[in-house]
Design a protein around this motif. Structure first.
Motif, PDB file in Angstrom:
ATOM      1  N   ALA A  14       0.829  -1.218   0.000  1.00 25.05           N
ATOM      2  CA  ALA A  14       0.000   0.000   0.000  1.00 25.05           C
ATOM      3  C   ALA A  14       0.855   1.256   0.000  1.00 25.05           C
ATOM      4  O   ALA A  14       0.332   2.373  -0.104  1.00 25.05           O
ATOM      5  CB  ALA A  14      -0.937   0.005   1.206  1.00 25.05           C
ATOM      6  N   HIS A  15       2.186   1.074   0.137  1.00 22.38           N
ATOM      7  CA  HIS A  15       3.141   2.162  -0.036  1.00 22.38           C
ATOM      8  C   HIS A  15       2.890   3.335   0.921  1.00 22.38           C
ATOM      9  O   HIS A  15       2.750   4.484   0.509  1.00 22.38           O
ATOM     10  CB  HIS A  15       3.139   2.658  -1.480  1.00 22.38           C
ATOM     11  CG  HIS A  15       3.440   1.582  -2.481  1.00 22.38           C
ATOM     12  ND1 HIS A  15       4.629   0.868  -2.485  1.00 22.38           N
ATOM     13  CD2 HIS A  15       2.695   1.063  -3.497  1.00 22.38           C
ATOM     14  CE1 HIS A  15       4.604  -0.023  -3.456  1.00 22.38           C
ATOM     15  NE2 HIS A  15       3.455   0.066  -4.084  1.00 22.38           N
ATOM     16  N   GLY A  16       2.831   3.023   2.201  1.00 18.78           N
ATOM     17  CA  GLY A  16       2.763   4.077   3.195  1.00 18.78           C
ATOM     18  C   GLY A  16       1.380   4.561   3.553  1.00 18.78           C
ATOM     19  O   GLY A  16       1.213   5.338   4.490  1.00 18.78           O
ATOM     20  N   ARG A  17       0.375   4.135   2.807  1.00 22.75           N
ATOM     21  CA  ARG A  17      -1.000   4.506   3.172  1.00 22.75           C
ATOM     22  C   ARG A  17      -1.698   3.280   3.731  1.00 22.75           C
ATOM     23  O   ARG A  17      -1.200   2.161   3.646  1.00 22.75           O
ATOM     24  CB  ARG A  17      -1.763   5.031   1.962  1.00 22.75           C
ATOM     25  CG  ARG A  17      -1.966   4.022   0.849  1.00 22.75           C
ATOM     26  CD  ARG A  17      -2.984   4.493  -0.174  1.00 22.75           C
ATOM     27  NE  ARG A  17      -3.087   3.596  -1.316  1.00 22.75           N
ATOM     28  CZ  ARG A  17      -3.777   2.467  -1.328  1.00 22.75           C
ATOM     29  NH1 ARG A  17      -4.399   2.063  -0.243  1.00 22.75           N
ATOM     30  NH2 ARG A  17      -3.837   1.733  -2.419  1.00 22.75           N
ATOM     31  N   ALA A  18      -2.870   3.489   4.323  1.00 17.05           N
ATOM     32  CA  ALA A  18      -3.650   2.360   4.802  1.00 17.05           C
ATOM     33  C   ALA A  18      -4.175   1.559   3.616  1.00 17.05           C
ATOM     34  O   ALA A  18      -4.607   2.125   2.604  1.00 17.05           O
ATOM     35  CB  ALA A  18      -4.815   2.858   5.655  1.00 17.05           C
ATOM     36  N   ALA A  19      -4.129   0.244   3.732  1.00 13.96           N
ATOM     37  CA  ALA A  19      -4.695  -0.615   2.691  1.00 13.96           C
ATOM     38  C   ALA A  19      -6.213  -0.457   2.673  1.00 13.96           C
ATOM     39  O   ALA A  19      -6.850  -0.326   3.716  1.00 13.96           O
ATOM     40  CB  ALA A  19      -4.313  -2.068   2.944  1.00 13.96           C
ATOM     41  N   PRO A 215     -14.527   9.203   2.757  1.00 16.73           N
ATOM     42  CA  PRO A 215     -13.066   9.200   2.625  1.00 16.73           C
ATOM     43  C   PRO A 215     -12.340   9.885   3.772  1.00 16.73           C
ATOM     44  O   PRO A 215     -11.288   9.418   4.213  1.00 16.73           O
ATOM     45  CB  PRO A 215     -12.846   9.930   1.292  1.00 16.73           C
ATOM     46  CG  PRO A 215     -14.088   9.662   0.508  1.00 16.73           C
ATOM     47  CD  PRO A 215     -15.193   9.667   1.511  1.00 16.73           C
ATOM     48  N   GLU A 216     -12.915  10.972   4.286  1.00 18.37           N
ATOM     49  CA  GLU A 216     -12.231  11.673   5.374  1.00 18.37           C
ATOM     50  C   GLU A 216     -12.174  10.820   6.644  1.00 18.37           C
ATOM     51  O   GLU A 216     -11.232  10.937   7.440  1.00 18.37           O
ATOM     52  CB  GLU A 216     -12.894  13.015   5.670  1.00 18.37           C
ATOM     53  CG  GLU A 216     -14.377  12.958   5.982  1.00 18.37           C
ATOM     54  CD  GLU A 216     -15.260  13.142   4.751  1.00 18.37           C
ATOM     55  OE1 GLU A 216     -16.399  13.608   4.935  1.00 18.37           O
ATOM     56  OE2 GLU A 216     -14.800  12.836   3.624  1.00 18.37           O
ATOM     57  N   GLN A 217     -13.162   9.939   6.842  1.00 13.41           N
ATOM     58  CA  GLN A 217     -13.114   9.033   7.990  1.00 13.41           C
ATOM     59  C   GLN A 217     -12.023   7.978   7.797  1.00 13.41           C
ATOM     60  O   GLN A 217     -11.350   7.590   8.762  1.00 13.41           O
ATOM     61  CB  GLN A 217     -14.474   8.373   8.191  1.00 13.41           C
ATOM     62  CG  GLN A 217     -15.559   9.347   8.639  1.00 13.41           C
ATOM     63  CD  GLN A 217     -16.943   8.719   8.631  1.00 13.41           C
ATOM     64  OE1 GLN A 217     -17.200   7.779   7.877  1.00 13.41           O
ATOM     65  NE2 GLN A 217     -17.826   9.226   9.468  1.00 13.41           N
ATOM     66  N   ALA A 218     -11.843   7.513   6.567  1.00 14.38           N
ATOM     67  CA  ALA A 218     -10.756   6.578   6.276  1.00 14.38           C
ATOM     68  C   ALA A 218      -9.410   7.225   6.560  1.00 14.38           C
ATOM     69  O   ALA A 218      -8.505   6.589   7.121  1.00 14.38           O
ATOM     70  CB  ALA A 218     -10.840   6.118   4.820  1.00 14.38           C
ATOM     71  N   VAL A 219      -9.273   8.477   6.192  1.00 18.90           N
ATOM     72  CA  VAL A 219      -8.028   9.207   6.463  1.00 18.90           C
ATOM     73  C   VAL A 219      -7.819   9.353   7.967  1.00 18.90           C
ATOM     74  O   VAL A 219      -6.701   9.190   8.472  1.00 18.90           O
ATOM     75  CB  VAL A 219      -8.035  10.576   5.763  1.00 18.90           C
ATOM     76  CG1 VAL A 219      -6.854  11.427   6.216  1.00 18.90           C
ATOM     77  CG2 VAL A 219      -8.004  10.392   4.246  1.00 18.90           C
ATOM     78  N   ALA A 254     -12.694   4.600  -5.754  1.00 21.98           N
ATOM     79  CA  ALA A 254     -11.634   5.480  -6.245  1.00 21.98           C
ATOM     80  C   ALA A 254     -11.494   6.724  -5.371  1.00 21.98           C
ATOM     81  O   ALA A 254     -10.389   7.215  -5.133  1.00 21.98           O
ATOM     82  CB  ALA A 254     -11.901   5.876  -7.690  1.00 21.98           C
ATOM     83  N   SER A 255     -12.613   7.233  -4.837  1.00 20.21           N
ATOM     84  CA  SER A 255     -12.542   8.410  -3.983  1.00 20.21           C
ATOM     85  C   SER A 255     -11.856   8.095  -2.665  1.00 20.21           C
ATOM     86  O   SER A 255     -11.077   8.909  -2.140  1.00 20.21           O
ATOM     87  CB  SER A 255     -13.949   8.977  -3.728  1.00 20.21           C
ATOM     88  OG  SER A 255     -14.718   8.137  -2.881  1.00 20.21           O
ATOM     89  N   PHE A 256     -12.108   6.908  -2.112  1.00 21.63           N
ATOM     90  CA  PHE A 256     -11.397   6.499  -0.899  1.00 21.63           C
ATOM     91  C   PHE A 256      -9.914   6.291  -1.179  1.00 21.63           C
ATOM     92  O   PHE A 256      -9.067   6.736  -0.397  1.00 21.63           O
ATOM     93  CB  PHE A 256     -12.006   5.198  -0.367  1.00 21.63           C
ATOM     94  CG  PHE A 256     -13.233   5.393   0.500  1.00 21.63           C
ATOM     95  CD1 PHE A 256     -13.114   5.495   1.875  1.00 21.63           C
ATOM     96  CD2 PHE A 256     -14.501   5.457  -0.056  1.00 21.63           C
ATOM     97  CE1 PHE A 256     -14.222   5.668   2.676  1.00 21.63           C
ATOM     98  CE2 PHE A 256     -15.633   5.629   0.726  1.00 21.63           C
ATOM     99  CZ  PHE A 256     -15.487   5.738   2.102  1.00 21.63           C
ATOM    100  N   SER A 257      -9.594   5.621  -2.271  1.00 21.22           N
ATOM    101  CA  SER A 257      -8.220   5.360  -2.622  1.00 21.22           C
ATOM    102  C   SER A 257      -7.429   6.648  -2.810  1.00 21.22           C
ATOM    103  O   SER A 257      -6.303   6.803  -2.319  1.00 21.22           O
ATOM    104  CB  SER A 257      -8.148   4.498  -3.895  1.00 21.22           C
ATOM    105  OG  SER A 257      -6.815   4.231  -4.247  1.00 21.22           O
ATOM    106  N   ALA A 258      -8.054   7.602  -3.495  1.00 22.18           N
ATOM    107  CA  ALA A 258      -7.388   8.884  -3.746  1.00 22.18           C
ATOM    108  C   ALA A 258      -7.164   9.649  -2.451  1.00 22.18           C
ATOM    109  O   ALA A 258      -6.101  10.268  -2.249  1.00 22.18           O
ATOM    110  CB  ALA A 258      -8.215   9.716  -4.726  1.00 22.18           C
ATOM    111  N   ALA A 259      -8.145   9.632  -1.561  1.00 28.50           N
ATOM    112  CA  ALA A 259      -8.004  10.364  -0.299  1.00 28.50           C
ATOM    113  C   ALA A 259      -6.895   9.763   0.557  1.00 28.50           C
ATOM    114  O   ALA A 259      -6.103  10.503   1.156  1.00 28.50           O
ATOM    115  CB  ALA A 259      -9.335  10.326   0.459  1.00 28.50           C
ATOM    116  N   LEU A 260      -6.824   8.439   0.627  1.00 30.77           N
ATOM    117  CA  LEU A 260      -5.760   7.798   1.394  1.00 30.77           C
ATOM    118  C   LEU A 260      -4.394   8.094   0.810  1.00 30.77           C
ATOM    119  O   LEU A 260      -3.425   8.363   1.537  1.00 30.77           O
ATOM    120  CB  LEU A 260      -5.997   6.295   1.461  1.00 30.77           C
ATOM    121  CG  LEU A 260      -7.210   5.841   2.297  1.00 30.77           C
ATOM    122  CD1 LEU A 260      -7.479   4.360   2.063  1.00 30.77           C
ATOM    123  CD2 LEU A 260      -6.979   6.102   3.771  1.00 30.77           C
TER     124      LEU A 260
END
Length: 263
Positions: A14-19, A215-219, A254-260
């Motif tokens: 995941a390269h430094g972000r949450a999977a 997405p902001e909650q995932a972040v 895609a929106s979650f992936s981009a935000a992470l």
């Protein structure tokens, strides 16, 4: 490659972000459409997929996922059909199957685990299987190269957390709230503490689920230390409300992936 190794690689890559792990109800709205939705998850940036099996009494699931499972059952979806979904998606990303213990016991533990291996699954989540009764299934999963993923909650006592963390395979599914699955407008006040407690008691990644709907909650979860985020009801709802479910969920994933990635 074993299931635990595939899962470990997915988190590491995941390269430094949450999977990102979207939840898919197998057989919803139909078996064919659930395959299309799962493929849209992959195309949208999913690192792993949690694949649910419809069940008549899903005690951990809120109304959105419960309704999807009911519709899948009414359409005739079976455990064998969900294995077929796994066969399509498993070669692309690790698939962790989520189902209730009765469905495993009805098939038989060795038979079920063997079928999951044959279908290309990497892991297994059984939310109604207590730690004290998990020994035979854990032994079968370990022998077959399947990760038996445990769940912990904000209310899990420290001593029990330690025992669960020591036996965890793949990752620890950390529940953000006491309750069922479903979107929440905000994460609980204790979610960061729950993540920290889980991470202190295990060597495998810790993923947060239940209640992540934006997405902001995932972040927020990632910034609190979660190695992965699990998104369920938000995606099932998007599929249920759309004329083109696959296109709708691809956009959401895609929106979650981009935000992470941006965070």
């Amino acid at each position: 490659m074993s299931g635990p190794q595939r899962i470990a690689d997915a988190f590491a890559n995941a390269h430094g972000r949450a999977a990102l792990m979207p939840y898919l109800m197998g057989g919803f709205p139909t078996v064919a459409q659930s395959i299309e939705i799962g493929q849209a998850y992959v195309d949208g940036g999913a690192d792993l997929i949690e694949l649910g099996v419809p069940f008549s009494d899903p005690l951990a699931d809120g109304p959105v996922i419960h309704a999807a499972g009911t519709q899948a059952l009414a359409a005739g979806a079976t455990v064998a059909d969900v294995f077929d979904v796994c066969r399509v998606l498993g070669p692309q990303v690790p698939v962790v199957m989520m189902l209730y213990a009765n469905l495993i016991l009805a098939r038989g533990v060795p038979e079920f685990v063997s079928d999951l291996v044959e279908a290309g699954g990497s892991g297994l989540i059984v939310p109604d299987l207590p730690l004290e009764e998990s020994g035979p299934l854990l032994e079968a999963c370990d022998a077959a190269g399947i990760a038996l993923v445990p769940l912990v909650a904000p209310t899990t006592p420290e001593e029990r957390l330690e025992r669960i963390g020591a036996r965890a395979r793949g990752f620890v599914y950390t529940v953000s709230v006491t309750g069922t699955t479903g979107e929440r407008t905000t994460l609980s006040d204790t979610f960061a503490h729950t993540i920290a407690r889980a991470k202190a008691h295990t060597d495998v990644p810790v993923a947060l689920g239940f209640g992540i709907g934006a997405p902001e909650q995932a972040v927020q979860a990632m910034e609190a230390g979660a190695d992965g985020v699990i998104v369920g009801s938000r995606l099932v709802r998007a599929a249920a409300e759309a004329d083109d479910p696959a296109a709708a969920v691809r956009e959401v994933v895609a929106s979650f992936s981009a935000a992470l990635a941006a965070a």
